[in-house]
Motif scaffolding. Structure first.
Motif, PDB file in Angstrom:
ATOM      1  N   ARG A 152       3.767  -4.324  -6.840  1.00 22.94           N
ATOM      2  CA  ARG A 152       4.705  -3.306  -6.384  1.00 22.94           C
ATOM      3  C   ARG A 152       4.115  -1.909  -6.559  1.00 22.94           C
ATOM      4  N   ILE A 153       3.466  -1.697  -7.685  1.00 22.54           N
ATOM      5  CA  ILE A 153       2.847  -0.389  -7.923  1.00 22.54           C
ATOM      6  C   ILE A 153       1.749  -0.126  -6.892  1.00 22.54           C
ATOM      7  N   PHE A 156       3.351   0.677  -3.605  1.00 21.87           N
ATOM      8  CA  PHE A 156       3.962   2.006  -3.707  1.00 21.87           C
ATOM      9  C   PHE A 156       2.895   3.077  -3.462  1.00 21.87           C
ATOM     10  N   LYS A 157       1.768   2.938  -4.137  1.00 22.47           N
ATOM     11  CA  LYS A 157       0.690   3.918  -3.993  1.00 22.47           C
ATOM     12  C   LYS A 157       0.134   3.932  -2.574  1.00 22.47           C
ATOM     13  N   ILE A 166       5.281   7.634 -11.692  1.00 22.36           N
ATOM     14  CA  ILE A 166       6.368   6.749 -11.286  1.00 22.36           C
ATOM     15  C   ILE A 166       7.265   6.453 -12.477  1.00 22.36           C
ATOM     16  N   GLY A 228       8.220   9.330  -7.988  1.00 23.98           N
ATOM     17  CA  GLY A 228       8.569   8.023  -7.459  1.00 23.98           C
ATOM     18  C   GLY A 228       9.378   7.266  -8.498  1.00 23.98           C
ATOM     19  N   LEU A 230      10.451   3.230  -9.584  1.00 23.68           N
ATOM     20  CA  LEU A 230      10.328   1.784  -9.405  1.00 23.68           C
ATOM     21  C   LEU A 230      11.447   1.124 -10.193  1.00 23.68           C
ATOM     22  N   GLU A 248      17.816   9.184  -4.338  1.00 25.20           N
ATOM     23  CA  GLU A 248      16.627   9.198  -3.495  1.00 25.20           C
ATOM     24  C   GLU A 248      16.779  10.223  -2.368  1.00 25.20           C
ATOM     25  N   MET A 256      11.548   2.333  -4.950  1.00 26.41           N
ATOM     26  CA  MET A 256      11.160   0.965  -4.576  1.00 26.41           C
ATOM     27  C   MET A 256      11.985  -0.028  -5.382  1.00 26.41           C
ATOM     28  N   SER A 264      16.476   0.998  -0.239  1.00 23.78           N
ATOM     29  CA  SER A 264      15.516   2.010  -0.660  1.00 23.78           C
ATOM     30  C   SER A 264      14.365   2.110   0.336  1.00 23.78           C
ATOM     31  N   LEU A 266      11.222   1.424  -0.039  1.00 20.49           N
ATOM     32  CA  LEU A 266      10.338   0.261  -0.107  1.00 20.49           C
ATOM     33  C   LEU A 266      10.986  -0.865  -0.884  1.00 20.49           C
ATOM     34  N   SER A 267      10.622  -2.086  -0.546  1.00 16.61           N
ATOM     35  CA  SER A 267      11.017  -3.233  -1.366  1.00 16.61           C
ATOM     36  C   SER A 267       9.947  -4.311  -1.250  1.00 16.61           C
TER      37      SER A 267
END
Length: 332
Positions: A152-153, A156-157, A166, A228, A230, A248, A256, A264, A266-267
């Motif tokens: 996920r990280i 995200f990046k 984050i 960010g 998470l 957000e 995310m 959101s 991202l997922s």
């Protein structure tokens, strides 16, 4: 998440046969311990997958099946109350997506079978003795959420290249109530922090142990200048979904989550419609006499990476084309 309303193929075929073993004239009773009764349209789709699969296997609400729907609404102590209530009602099985609730059912007594989904730590909390032979009251599907944090990280990046700090919104108390030690919770976070560091990201712990902690959590995110957020999958963040989405939008800070229903930017996580269909099959096996302790704990077979371009536009972000090509779904 979700209010009312690798072992797949062979086991699914077995369910189709065992479904015929239901007792004529009997009404079966199961309980669903959820996070919040407030659903998105996609949540409704997921619950419909569960109800639909039960119906396909011969178990229909109002005919031979009763489902008690219960929601903690961000209050962990309610799970113990629900567990006691269901023990007194003599339910045939409990379905839940949180270790806290599963632990409450086990501790309530009555040996009620529990079918779990979306739980990462069933082994470490002692809910099961092993994945291949759980040995007790609990079986179902693990979402290996902890294992997915580094991915996920990384996603995200990739989606937001400028992100460098984050906020990791977690619920340590949820873990402790499920049987995890504070030391193991801290060790897991340290491993996530190291993964983030390898990508040039600082991971900042933000603890939200109850819904009332949200104002302090968002104040911390601002003071830490996180760019960010998470969200870990837990019952508190699920209850706070609308609050996180509003944050957000207002702060223009990308968020995310682990499932697309959250709304959101991202997922990344399991395809929960498929998970809920499989969960229905496991429930049916239990209703027809199988012991949860003999049913291997499974894992989802499909993960989804979803990018919401509506949110991206609203908060002023442009998602790289390379990331869009990696997405399983783009919401626009």
């Amino acid at each position: 998440m979700i209010g009312r309303r690798r072992l797949i193929s062979g086991a699914a075929c077995a369910v189709g046969t065992v479904a015929l073993a239901q007792v004529p004239g009997r009404t079966y009773r199961i309980a669903y311990f959820g996070f919040t009764a407030k659903n998105s349209a996609d949540d409704d789709r997921i619950v419909a997958a569960f109800i639909g699969r039960l119906r396909e296997l011969g178990f229909v609400e109002g005919r031979n099946l009763t489902i008690d729907w219960r929601y903690a609404e961000g209050k962990n102590e309610r799970y113990a109350e629900f567990a006691k209530e269901m023990r007194e009602k003599g339910v045939d099985a409990v379905v839940t997506g949180t270790s806290t609730a599963a632990r409450a059912v086990v501790e309530a007594g009555g040996n009620i079978p529990v079918v779990i989904f979306g739980i990462n730590d069933a082994l470490r909390t002692g809910l099961v003795a092993s994945f291949t032979r759980p040995g007790g009251q609990v079986t179902g599907l693990s979402n290996f959420a902890g294992d997915l944090v580094p991915k996920r990280i990384e996603l995200f990046k990739a989606a937001v290249p400028t992100v460098s700090r984050i906020a990791f919104a977690r619920c340590p108390e949820c873990g402790r109530m499920s049987g995890l030690s504070s030391a193991s919770i801290d060790a897991a976070f340290q491993s996530y922090r190291e993964s983030a560091g390898s990508l040039g990201i600082t991971l900042i712990p933000v603890d939200i142990n109850a819904s009332a902690d949200f104002p302090a959590a968002t104040a911390s995110i601002k003071s830490e200048q996180a760019d960010g957020v998470l969200l870990t999958p837990n019952q508190i963040n699920a209850k706070l979904r609308d609050d996180w989405i509003a944050f957000e939008a207002a702060q223009r800070v990308p968020v995310m989550a682990d499932y697309r229903s959250y709304g959101s930017l991202l997922s990344y996580g399991p395809d929960y419609a498929a998970v809920f269909r499989r969960m229905a099959e496991l429930v049916v096996r239990i209703l027809n006499g199988e012991k949860p302790g003999d049913m291997p704990l499974e894992q989802p077979t499909k993960l989804e990476f979803v990018v919401n371009l509506k949110v991206a536009s609203a908060i002023g972000l442009s998602i790289p084309q390379s990331v869009l090509l990696r997405a399983d779904e783009i919401i626009s």
